[in-house]
Scaffold this active site. Structure first.
Site, mmCIF file in Angstrom:
data_model
loop_
_atom_site.group_PDB
_atom_site.id
_atom_site.type_symbol
_atom_site.label_atom_id
_atom_site.label_comp_id
_atom_site.label_asym_id
_atom_site.label_seq_id
_atom_site.Cartn_x
_atom_site.Cartn_y
_atom_site.Cartn_z
ATOM 1 N N ALA A 206 0.804 -1.238 0.000
ATOM 2 C CA ALA A 206 0.000 0.000 0.000
ATOM 3 C C ALA A 206 0.830 1.277 0.000
ATOM 4 C CB ALA A 206 -0.980 0.034 1.167
ATOM 5 N N ALA A 207 2.149 1.177 -0.126
ATOM 6 C CA ALA A 207 2.971 2.393 -0.147
ATOM 7 C C ALA A 207 2.630 3.264 -1.354
ATOM 8 C CB ALA A 207 4.451 2.033 -0.151
ATOM 9 N N GLY A 208 2.550 2.644 -2.526
ATOM 10 C CA GLY A 208 2.219 3.396 -3.728
ATOM 11 C C GLY A 208 0.816 3.970 -3.680
ATOM 12 N N ASP A 209 -0.136 3.184 -3.181
ATOM 13 C CA ASP A 209 -1.519 3.662 -3.073
ATOM 14 C C ASP A 209 -1.616 4.837 -2.104
ATOM 15 O OD1 ASP A 209 -2.413 1.672 -4.790
ATOM 16 O OD2 ASP A 209 -2.794 0.260 -3.156
#
Length: 306
Positions: A250-253
């Site tokens: 979920a880092a990119g999200d």
């Protein structure tokens, strides 16, 4: 004026298995334990934006299974509006995620209801797009549904942010429908055709996307930072914060949702990139997807301390 955000996209239950290392083909290894987290690129980005105190609505589909109600209630608990979520026959989306001791992940996606969210389903929903709305899209629902959402948003004067993840080579003639394209290295390679191994390669890819009709582009480069370019501001690089990662899920999200929120509240591009980078840095120090996404107060404190 603060912009509303409408996320048209996916909701998944993430089943996370932790391992010392990822297995080789044909190899069986022992896991360290399994956890269940509510996720999905669309839902994660919605939560990331809502955590930054903007009005967020989720549009998409869940299944009539045990996970569906949990996915919807988890969004509501994070102040994401859920009136435009459709319950459909069959299973909800499920992501099988394996995370190793280096915090690198491998993901297998079973699309479930996300894959059944057709253009017809979107047309039947009373979704409101207007000039004060940012429409946020990803690639975990059918491409035809994304394309309809882009066209509806364009007709209404909404701002469109598209994250083509998982990576998909999209037709370049739709680039003018997208106000901001946010991609990681692999997604940028798939669309631009440029192999990216350093910042110079990323600059070449951005230039190619702008030349093909893109309005503005961000390429995220993991722990190396992010690159932004448009035809007005030009191109500039924003460094990443240095942290010790625990789980990159979920880092990119989180970066995308936080950027959409920040840029919709009057922050400059540079300030929005810094804010989004801080949000992503916090996430990788925590386990899980939506459960790891920081609040606006946490992000601002992190920036002050770093």
């Amino acid at each position: 004026m603060m912009r509303k955000i409408v996320v048209v996209g996916s909701m998944n239950m993430d089943i996370v298995n932790r391992v010392e290392r990822h297995p080789m083909p044909g190899e069986t290894i022992s896991g360290k334990g399994v956890s269940y987290y509510t996720g999905g690129k669309g839902a994660n980005q919605a939560v990331a934006a809502a955590q930054s105190q903007v009005h967020v609505s989720m549009v998409g589909a869940i299944g009539k299974d045990a996970f569906g109600a949990e996915l919807k209630s988890a969004l509501a608990l994070k102040d994401v509006h859920t009136d435009w979520i459709k319950e459909m026959e069959g299973t909800s989306g499920i992501a099988f995620i394996t995370v190793d001791d280096l915090a690198e992940n491998i993901i297998i996606l079973a699309e479930g209801a996300n894959g059944a969210f057709s253009p017809e389903e979107l047309t039947l929903m009373p979704v409101v797009f207007d000039k004060d709305t940012t429409v946020l899209l990803q690639n975990e629902i059918p491409w035809e549904t994304n394309l309809l959402a882009m066209n509806l948003a364009r007709q209404a004067g909404s701002r469109v942010i598209f994250n083509p993840a998982p990576a998909l080579k999209i037709p370049t003639d739709i680039l003018p429908l997208i106000d901001l394209l946010i991609l990681n290295e692999k997604e940028a390679e798939a669309i631009s055709g440029v192999q990216i191994s350093n910042q110079a390669d990323a600059q070449t890819a951005v230039e190619k996307l702008l030349d093909a009709g893109g309005n503005s582009v961000i390429i995220t480069l993991g722990d190396k930072g992010s690159l932004y370019a448009d035809r007005v501001e030009g191109m500039f690089f924003s460094p990443a914060y240095k942290v010790k990662p625990v789980d990159t899920t979920a880092a990119g999200d989180t970066f995308i949702g936080a950027y959409a929120a920040a840029s919709g509240t009057g922050m400059t591009v540079s300030q929005s990139l810094q804010y989004a980078s801080a949000a992503a840095a916090i996430v990788v120090t925590r386990e899980g997807a939506q459960s790891s996404i920081p609040t606006k107060a946490e992000i601002l404190t992190f920036i002050d301390n770093n």
